[in-house]
Design an enzyme around this catalytic site. Sequence first.
Site, PDB file in Angstrom:
ATOM      1  N   HIS A 101       0.852  -1.194   0.000  1.00  0.00           N
ATOM      2  CA  HIS A 101       0.000   0.000   0.000  1.00  0.00           C
ATOM      3  C   HIS A 101       0.886   1.242   0.000  1.00  0.00           C
ATOM      4  CE1 HIS A 101      -2.717   3.056   1.630  1.00  0.00           C
ATOM      5  NE2 HIS A 101      -3.727   2.261   1.328  1.00  0.00           N
ATOM      6  N   CYS A 129      -3.787   2.788  -4.313  1.00  0.00           N
ATOM      7  CA  CYS A 129      -4.644   3.613  -3.457  1.00  0.00           C
ATOM      8  C   CYS A 129      -4.664   5.019  -4.056  1.00  0.00           C
ATOM      9  CB  CYS A 129      -4.137   3.633  -2.014  1.00  0.00           C
ATOM     10  SG  CYS A 129      -5.168   4.701  -0.982  1.00  0.00           S
ATOM     11  N   HIS A 178      -7.878   0.847  -3.940  1.00  0.00           N
ATOM     12  CA  HIS A 178      -8.673   1.661  -3.013  1.00  0.00           C
ATOM     13  C   HIS A 178      -9.035   2.915  -3.796  1.00  0.00           C
ATOM     14  CE1 HIS A 178      -6.438   0.189   0.904  1.00  0.00           C
ATOM     15  NE2 HIS A 178      -7.111  -0.773   0.315  1.00  0.00           N
ATOM     16  N   ASP A 185     -12.765   3.590  -0.832  1.00  0.00           N
ATOM     17  CA  ASP A 185     -11.963   3.828   0.363  1.00  0.00           C
ATOM     18  C   ASP A 185     -12.546   5.023   1.108  1.00  0.00           C
ATOM     19  OD1 ASP A 185      -9.943   3.363   2.119  1.00  0.00           O
ATOM     20  OD2 ASP A 185      -8.397   4.380   0.954  1.00  0.00           O
ATOM     21  N   HIS A 186     -12.711   4.860   2.364  1.00  0.00           N
ATOM     22  CA  HIS A 186     -13.228   5.918   3.242  1.00  0.00           C
ATOM     23  C   HIS A 186     -14.556   6.462   2.705  1.00  0.00           C
ATOM     24  CE1 HIS A 186      -8.766   6.615   4.491  1.00  0.00           C
ATOM     25  NE2 HIS A 186      -9.199   5.400   4.696  1.00  0.00           N
ATOM     26  N   TYR A 202     -14.768   5.122   7.967  1.00  0.00           N
ATOM     27  CA  TYR A 202     -15.486   3.949   7.462  1.00  0.00           C
ATOM     28  C   TYR A 202     -16.981   3.929   7.818  1.00  0.00           C
ATOM     29  CZ  TYR A 202     -10.980   2.205   6.032  1.00  0.00           C
ATOM     30  OH  TYR A 202      -9.770   2.067   5.406  1.00  0.00           O
TER      31      TYR A 202
END
Length: 387
Positions: free
Chosen positions: A233, A271, A298, A346-347, A363
Site C-alpha cells: 500500500h 490507493c 482503493h 476507500d473511506h 469507514y
Amino acid sequence: MIESWRWFGPEDPVSLRDVRQTGASGIVTALHEIPNGTLWPEEDIAARRRMIEAEGLTWVVAESIPVHEDIKTGAPGWERLAENWAETVRALARQGVTTICYNFMPVLDWTRTDLDYELADGATALRFEFLAYAAFDLFILKRADAASDYSDAEVEAAKEWLGKRDDAALNRLTANIIAGLPGAEESYTLESFRARLESYRDVDREQLFRNLKGFLDIVVPVAEEVGAVLAIHPDDPPRSLFGLPRIVCTAEDLVRIRDMHPSSANGFTLCAGSLGVHPDNDIPSIVELLGQHIHFTHLRATRREQDPRSFHEDAHLEGDLDMVAIVRALRSLERRTEKAIPMRPDHGHRILNDLSGTSTPGYPAIGRLRGLSELRGVTRAVDALGF
Ligand code: DNO
C-alpha cells in the site's frame, strides 16, 4: 472489478448483512485482534472465512498482514518475523485468500489530524492539516530534531495555531496522530512514540529500501509457491513525517520496488487517495506503468488545500483526481490481463444517519455506500460506452 468492502471483524458497527445490502460481493479484512508479528492460526482464518461466507460474501483480500517494526528497522531477529509473515500467507492461501495487502510505513500507518472536519454541507471528512501536524511535532511531541524541518515562519504559524486550541482539541489531535487509526494496529503514548522514532535513527531512505528488499526476498518466493500475490500500500500521506523515511510515495518509488522482484507476486495496492496527495502522481499512467503488478485498489479522492501540504478527503468523484480516467485505466488493465481486481470504495464522508450513529473513523456505512454507488455507476458507464 470485484466490488469489495472493508470489514473490521465481528466488532465492526457495519455488519456483514449491511455489507450485503450495499451490493458489494467481496470482503476485505484481517484478524485485527492478533498482535503484529504473530502467525495467524489457520483455524481462526477458517472461522472468519466461514462467517463471511455464511452471509453469501467472499473474503477476497487480507488487509493487512501488519509488518512488524523490527522488520522495517532490520532489528536482530527480523528474519524470524518475516518468516512468520510468510507462514500467515501460506495459511491464508490454503483458506483461499490469495491477495495480501500490507504497508511498509515506519512507525505510523495512515495519518490524519482531524477525523471530523466539517464541510459546507454539514458532512464530515478526514483531514490532514499541515499546521496542526507541525504544532504537534514541535510543541506537543517536542521531537528533538523537529525545528530543522520548519522555517521560522512555519514555527510561528504553528505556535499561533496551537494558541487558538483548548486542551480538549490538543488531546484529540494527539490521539488522532498516535493512538492508531482503524487498521493501523499500533498505538502509542507520547513516550513510546518517541522511543519508536529513536529506533529509526540509523534508518534512512536507502536503508529502508534495503530492508524492504530483504523482506521481499523472504516473502515473495513463498507467495509464488502458494499462488498468492502481495500488494504493498502506498504511504499515506506520501511524504516523510516526523523525520522518518517513506519509500512508497511516487511512481519512481513504485517502479524501484517492482524491480526488486520482477515476479507479479510482488505487487501493489493502487490507493488513489494516498497517491493523489502528491501533485506529481498521475494515477492513470501509474496504472499503465505497474500493469499486472496491481492486485487491489482503493478508490477515493483527496483535495489539496491552499497550503498544498494540507488536504482533506473529498467525495469519491471530486477532488484533485480524475476518477473516471482512473476507472477507465483499471478496466482496460483488467481486460488485458483477464483478471478482476478487488476494489473497495476507500473511506467516505459521514453523512445522513452516519452523523448520529457510531462509526469507525473513515469507514461510515452511508458515506461509503455513496462512494461505492458512484463508482459502480462510473464503471458501468465506462463499460457500456466502450471507453
Ligand atoms: C486506511 C487504510 C490503511 C491501509 C493500510 C494497508 O484507511 O488504507 O489502513 O489499509 O495502510 O496496509
